[in-house]
Design an enzyme around this catalytic site. Structure first.
Site, PDB file in Angstrom:
ATOM      1  N   ARG A  70      19.923 -19.614  43.010  1.00 32.44           N
ATOM      2  CA  ARG A  70      19.491 -18.127  42.625  1.00 32.44           C
ATOM      3  C   ARG A  70      18.196 -17.663  43.320  1.00 32.44           C
ATOM      4  O   ARG A  70      18.322 -16.444  43.642  1.00 32.44           O
ATOM      5  CB  ARG A  70      19.402 -18.190  40.979  1.00 32.44           C
ATOM      6  CG  ARG A  70      20.888 -18.257  40.353  1.00 32.44           C
ATOM      7  CD  ARG A  70      20.630 -18.248  38.818  1.00 32.44           C
ATOM      8  NE  ARG A  70      20.440 -16.749  38.311  1.00 32.44           N
ATOM      9  CZ  ARG A  70      19.751 -16.626  37.137  1.00 32.44           C
ATOM     10  NH1 ARG A  70      19.526 -17.528  36.318  1.00 32.44           N
ATOM     11  NH2 ARG A  70      19.445 -15.401  37.161  1.00 32.44           N
ATOM     12  N   GLN A  97      15.303  -6.992  32.068  1.00 31.31           N
ATOM     13  CA  GLN A  97      16.114  -8.310  31.770  1.00 31.31           C
ATOM     14  C   GLN A  97      15.974  -9.241  32.883  1.00 31.31           C
ATOM     15  O   GLN A  97      16.362 -10.273  32.930  1.00 31.31           O
ATOM     16  CB  GLN A  97      17.215  -8.160  31.030  1.00 31.31           C
ATOM     17  CG  GLN A  97      17.404  -7.435  29.750  1.00 31.31           C
ATOM     18  CD  GLN A  97      18.668  -7.178  29.127  1.00 31.31           C
ATOM     19  OE1 GLN A  97      19.325  -7.768  28.684  1.00 31.31           O
ATOM     20  NE2 GLN A  97      18.984  -5.817  29.643  1.00 31.31           N
ATOM     21  N   HIS A 115      12.985 -11.446  29.990  1.00 34.44           N
ATOM     22  CA  HIS A 115      13.404 -12.808  30.087  1.00 34.44           C
ATOM     23  C   HIS A 115      12.924 -13.713  31.219  1.00 34.44           C
ATOM     24  O   HIS A 115      13.367 -14.726  31.564  1.00 34.44           O
ATOM     25  CB  HIS A 115      14.945 -12.767  30.521  1.00 34.44           C
ATOM     26  CG  HIS A 115      15.610 -12.023  29.406  1.00 34.44           C
ATOM     27  ND1 HIS A 115      16.836 -11.330  29.526  1.00 34.44           N
ATOM     28  CD2 HIS A 115      15.262 -12.093  28.054  1.00 34.44           C
ATOM     29  CE1 HIS A 115      17.467 -10.864  28.258  1.00 34.44           C
ATOM     30  NE2 HIS A 115      16.191 -11.146  27.335  1.00 34.44           N
ATOM     31  N   CYS A 123       5.818 -26.442  33.492  1.00 38.96           N
ATOM     32  CA  CYS A 123       5.883 -27.914  33.436  1.00 38.96           C
ATOM     33  C   CYS A 123       6.045 -28.238  31.787  1.00 38.96           C
ATOM     34  O   CYS A 123       5.567 -27.713  30.915  1.00 38.96           O
ATOM     35  CB  CYS A 123       4.373 -28.571  33.746  1.00 38.96           C
ATOM     36  SG  CYS A 123       4.299 -30.439  33.243  1.00 38.96           S
ATOM     37  N   THR A 184      23.027  -2.653  32.299  1.00 36.95           N
ATOM     38  CA  THR A 184      23.151  -3.862  31.437  1.00 36.95           C
ATOM     39  C   THR A 184      24.506  -3.606  30.472  1.00 36.95           C
ATOM     40  O   THR A 184      24.578  -2.453  30.066  1.00 36.95           O
ATOM     41  CB  THR A 184      21.627  -3.743  30.403  1.00 36.95           C
ATOM     42  OG1 THR A 184      21.855  -4.760  29.677  1.00 36.95           O
ATOM     43  CG2 THR A 184      21.556  -2.418  29.833  1.00 36.95           C
ATOM     44  N   ALA A 227      23.744   2.157  39.999  1.00 37.39           N
ATOM     45  CA  ALA A 227      22.238   2.258  39.981  1.00 37.39           C
ATOM     46  C   ALA A 227      21.657   2.785  41.371  1.00 37.39           C
ATOM     47  O   ALA A 227      21.035   3.782  41.565  1.00 37.39           O
ATOM     48  CB  ALA A 227      21.408   0.990  39.682  1.00 37.39           C
TER      49      ALA A 227
HETATM   50  P1  NAD Z   1      25.319  -8.355  32.539  1.00 38.54           P
HETATM   51  O1  NAD Z   1      25.618  -9.308  33.434  1.00 38.54           O
HETATM   52  O2  NAD Z   1      25.813  -8.784  31.124  1.00 38.54           O
HETATM   53  O3  NAD Z   1      25.929  -6.893  32.549  1.00 38.54           O
HETATM   54  C1  NAD Z   1      25.751  -6.337  33.882  1.00 38.54           C
HETATM   55  C2  NAD Z   1      26.108  -4.839  33.683  1.00 38.54           C
HETATM   56  O4  NAD Z   1      25.830  -4.095  34.787  1.00 38.54           O
HETATM   57  C3  NAD Z   1      27.359  -4.335  33.247  1.00 38.54           C
HETATM   58  O5  NAD Z   1      27.387  -3.463  32.266  1.00 38.54           O
HETATM   59  C4  NAD Z   1      27.929  -3.931  34.547  1.00 38.54           C
HETATM   60  O6  NAD Z   1      28.949  -2.948  34.130  1.00 38.54           O
HETATM   61  C5  NAD Z   1      26.700  -3.505  35.140  1.00 38.54           C
HETATM   62  N1  NAD Z   1      26.943  -3.112  36.615  1.00 38.54           N
HETATM   63  C6  NAD Z   1      27.432  -3.692  37.589  1.00 38.54           C
HETATM   64  N2  NAD Z   1      27.302  -3.253  38.798  1.00 38.54           N
HETATM   65  C7  NAD Z   1      26.483  -2.206  38.717  1.00 38.54           C
HETATM   66  C8  NAD Z   1      25.793  -1.374  39.379  1.00 38.54           C
HETATM   67  N3  NAD Z   1      25.934  -1.476  40.620  1.00 38.54           N
HETATM   68  N4  NAD Z   1      24.873  -0.334  39.038  1.00 38.54           N
HETATM   69  C9  NAD Z   1      24.479  -0.361  37.506  1.00 38.54           C
HETATM   70  N5  NAD Z   1      25.230  -1.270  36.713  1.00 38.54           N
HETATM   71  C10 NAD Z   1      26.215  -2.164  37.293  1.00 38.54           C
HETATM   72  O7  NAD Z   1      23.857  -8.357  32.561  1.00 38.54           O
HETATM   73  P2  NAD Z   1      22.492  -8.084  31.582  1.00 38.54           P
HETATM   74  O8  NAD Z   1      22.953  -7.055  30.641  1.00 38.54           O
HETATM   75  O9  NAD Z   1      21.429  -7.921  32.522  1.00 38.54           O
HETATM   76  O10 NAD Z   1      22.332  -9.459  30.609  1.00 38.54           O
HETATM   77  C11 NAD Z   1      22.711 -10.672  31.095  1.00 38.54           C
HETATM   78  C12 NAD Z   1      21.539 -11.465  31.400  1.00 38.54           C
HETATM   79  O11 NAD Z   1      21.389 -11.795  32.754  1.00 38.54           O
HETATM   80  C13 NAD Z   1      20.074 -10.949  31.335  1.00 38.54           C
HETATM   81  O12 NAD Z   1      19.274 -11.634  30.475  1.00 38.54           O
HETATM   82  C14 NAD Z   1      19.393 -11.189  32.565  1.00 38.54           C
HETATM   83  O13 NAD Z   1      18.330 -11.858  32.538  1.00 38.54           O
HETATM   84  C15 NAD Z   1      20.333 -12.228  33.360  1.00 38.54           C
HETATM   85  N6  NAD Z   1      20.485 -12.006  34.773  1.00 38.54           N
HETATM   86  C16 NAD Z   1      19.851 -11.664  35.682  1.00 38.54           C
HETATM   87  C17 NAD Z   1      19.745 -11.442  36.955  1.00 38.54           C
HETATM   88  C18 NAD Z   1      19.032 -10.723  37.704  1.00 38.54           C
HETATM   89  O14 NAD Z   1      17.521 -11.068  37.606  1.00 38.54           O
HETATM   90  N7  NAD Z   1      19.091 -10.077  38.771  1.00 38.54           N
HETATM   91  C19 NAD Z   1      21.305 -11.473  37.289  1.00 38.54           C
HETATM   92  C20 NAD Z   1      22.175 -12.115  36.510  1.00 38.54           C
HETATM   93  C21 NAD Z   1      21.707 -12.184  35.175  1.00 38.54           C
END
Ligand code: NAD
Length: 238
Positions: A70, A97, A115, A123, A184, A227
């Site tokens: 990642r 998040q 998060h 550590c 989200t 987005a």
């Molecule tokens: P999630 O995976 O639960 O949901 C993703 C959301 O984004 C969905 O509702 C989806 O419809 C929407 N989505 C998909 N493509 C999109 C776009 N192009 N534009 C706008 N919206 C779009 O993610 P979450 O709600 O952030 O929760 C999951 C956890 O995942 C969080 O705690 C986060 O820390 C972690 N996470 C973070 C990353 C990162 O930092 N990039 C990546 C993966 C997961």
């Protein structure tokens, strides 16, 4: 949709205390997979099975292999038009998040990381923290001070959010007059609770997501699109 877009832009222009609340969908168009999307599986593991302290205790090397993958993908990704539009939103406080630091890399100043951050290592022995932006020399990484294992500086499932960050985020959600909720699913608590909190305290809540989410019902307006497309349109239209 056009009518809703115009309405959203008018609310955004009138906002005095704007807040953004983002999730992994914001970074999807930078090439970073969401957890719940089609690319959310890695070696047949679901994220929820790897992002836990139990998984780390059981097999730190496996968990670190996933985090290094990642981290590598974050190092090779660039902020997209959505990050840039949010970063340029004058006066906005950003609650995210996301752990990828792409909002900061786009130039955002006030970012509350609910998060944690992927590039932060902590550590498990002495608690020493350090940022690491380059490839890790060996996996799992060890503390330079005491030699104990280091863990990713992120909040795992089942762990509490960092108290000071949460207090700031809650304060901002209560005080804002407009919250832009971006990418989200609203499935991860307590973070998701900031959306109904902002709505209950009188803010206009605008969602940007191609799909309905678990917090859509708390939103004043739901804009269906990505987005990168929609944030550039609603934030840079003035
Ligand atoms: P999630 O995976 O639960 O949901 C993703 C959301 O984004 C969905 O509702 C989806 O419809 C929407 N989505 C998909 N493509 C999109 C776009 N192009 N534009 C706008 N919206 C779009 O993610 P979450 O709600 O952030 O929760 C999951 C956890 O995942 C969080 O705690 C986060 O820390 C972690 N996470 C973070 C990353 C990162 O930092 N990039 C990546 C993966 C997961």
């Amino acid at each position: 949709m056009h009518y809703q877009l115009d309405e959203a832009i008018a609310h955004i222009e009138a906002a005095q205390r704007p807040v953004s609340f983002s999730g992994s969908g914001l970074s999807a168009e930078s090439g970073i997979p969401t957890f719940r999307g089609q690319d959310g599986l890695w070696k047949n593991y679901r994220a929820e099975e790897l992002a836990t302290n139990e998984a780390f205790q059981r097999d730190p090397a496996l968990v670190w292999e996933w985090y290094e993958m990642r981290l590598r993908s974050c190092r090779h990704c660039e902020p997209n038009a959505g990050h840039r539009a949010l970063a340029g939103w004058e006066g906005a406080v950003h609650i995210t998040q996301n752990v990828d630091n792409l909002l900061e890399r786009a130039g955002a100043e006030t970012v509350h990381h609910l998060h944690g951050e992927l590039c932060l290592l902590r550590c498990v022995g002495c608690g020493r923290e350090r940022y690491e932006y380059e490839e890790l020399a060996s996996l799992p990484p060890r503390c330079l001070a005491c030699g104990e294992l280091e863990r990713p500086g992120v909040v795992w499932f089942g762990e509490p959010l960092p108290h000071a960050v949460w207090m700031e985020a809650e304060k901002a959600a209560r005080a804002c007059d407009l919250m832009l909720v971006v990418g989200t699913s609203g499935a991860v608590w307590p973070a998701a609770g900031l959306v109904p909190l902002a709505a209950q305290t009188g803010a206009v809540v605008i969602e940007v997501n191609p799909e309905p989410s678990e917090v859509s019902s708390a939103c004043t307006i739901s804009l269906r699109g990505t987005a990168a497309d929609l944030l550039a349109e609603v934030l840079l239209s003035g």
